[in-house]
Design an enzyme around this catalytic site. Structure first.
Site, short mmCIF file in Angstrom:
data_model
loop_
_atom_site.label_atom_id
_atom_site.label_comp_id
_atom_site.label_asym_id
_atom_site.label_seq_id
_atom_site.Cartn_x
_atom_site.Cartn_y
_atom_site.Cartn_z
N ASP A 1 -1.29 -0.92 6.03
CA ASP A 1 -1.42 -0.29 7.35
C ASP A 1 -2.83 -0.40 7.89
O ASP A 1 -3.11 0.11 8.97
CB ASP A 1 -1.02 1.19 7.28
CG ASP A 1 -2.03 2.02 6.51
OD1 ASP A 1 -2.34 1.65 5.34
OD2 ASP A 1 -2.53 3.02 7.05
N ASP B 1 0.86 -1.17 0.00
CA ASP B 1 0.00 0.00 0.00
C ASP B 1 0.90 1.24 0.00
O ASP B 1 2.09 1.16 0.32
CB ASP B 1 -0.89 -0.03 1.25
CG ASP B 1 -1.91 1.10 1.25
OD1 ASP B 1 -2.44 1.42 0.18
OD2 ASP B 1 -2.16 1.66 2.33
N ASP C 1 -0.17 5.02 1.04
CA ASP C 1 -0.37 5.89 2.20
C ASP C 1 -0.36 5.09 3.50
O ASP C 1 -1.08 4.10 3.63
CB ASP C 1 -1.68 6.67 2.07
CG ASP C 1 -1.67 7.62 0.88
OD1 ASP C 1 -0.67 8.32 0.71
OD2 ASP C 1 -2.65 7.64 0.11
#
Length: 259
Positions: free
Chosen positions: A209, A13, A15
């Site tokens: 995250d 990922d 961000d």
């Protein structure tokens, strides 16, 4: 996980993993450099459909991360690949920006509001009531409803902005038609990424995250899942979910030696 193959390919990922609020996560530059130095196949994933891979590559470079456009996979690209596999050279009415329209054009799609095969909803900074109304009427007349991702809100300097999932809910409320969401947490996003780099699920890791998108998506696609604690999900929240990541690390810096 001992029976799995070693990690040969990496999905990550963007961000919360590589960048946070426009700044690189410490160690992210070294991690990307190690992947490239080792010749590992990798893709950086994002549900954001606004930007083209070239746009995002420039943005990442400004943050100190050297990620070429061909190593970026967006929900817009995944959507275009999905539609191309379903109805090659079809037509679509699109609400979105260059990332989505460019991907669909490159997939051979005609963009039109005249009896399209699909209404495709992506993200834009300026959702138009007129375009949403047009989408509603086209769906009522039989167009199939596709959305790039289910994210309800997106960040801005002023606070939250309504995103694709929120506008999709508005259209669904008006038409009674649910969209098919292509982006995370749909494992379709992961599978299309695997196909892009000719990777196998048993030897690929997904770094994210968020437990509710990255980890569940990677798990359902059969990947080795790694949760980093530099973004949304915090360590004390992990046990609240009915599934677990394969591995939890403080940040992507802890993964450099695994490449």
């Amino acid at each position: 996980m001992s029976e799995r193959k070693g990690i040969e390919c990496w999905l990550s990922d963007m961000d919360g993993v590589l960048v946070h609020e426009g700044h690189p996560v410490p160690g992210a530059d070294e991690f990307i450099a190690k992947l490239r130095e080792a010749g590992r196949r990798f893709l950086v994933l994002t549900n954001n459909s606004i930007y083209t891979p070239r746009d995002l590559s420039v943005r990442l470079r400004a943050a100190g991360l050297d990620v070429p456009p061909e190593s970026i996979w967006t929900s817009a690209l995944a959507t275009a690949a999905f539609l191309s596999s379903q109805r090659p050279e079809g037509s679509a009415y699109v609400i979105g920006e260059a990332g989505l329209t460019t991907a669909l054009h490159q997939a051979g799609y005609v963009l039109t509001d005249l009896d399209p095969d699909y209404v495709v909803l992506g993200e834009t900074r300026t959702y138009s009531f007129t375009s949403i109304t047009r989408a509603i009427r086209l769906i009522e007349n039989g167009a199939r409803f596709i959305a790039t991702n289910p994210d309800p809100v997106g960040p801005s300097n002023e606070g939250s902005l309504p995103a694709c999932g929120a506008v999709a809910a508005l259209i669904t409320k008006a038409t009674g038609v649910e969209p098919y969401f292509v982006g995370k947490p749909n494992p379709m996003m992961m599978r299309s990424a695997l196909n892009r780099i000719d990777a196998h699920s048993e030897s690929t890791a997904m770094i994210g995250d968020r437990m509710d998108t990255d980890v569940v998506c990677g798990m359902e696609a059969g990947l080795h899942t790694i949760l980093v604690l530099t973004g949304v999900t915090q360590k004390e929240q992990i046990d609240r979910f009915p599934f677990r990541p394969s591995q939890v690390v403080n940040s992507v810096a802890d993964l450099i030696d695994l490449v």
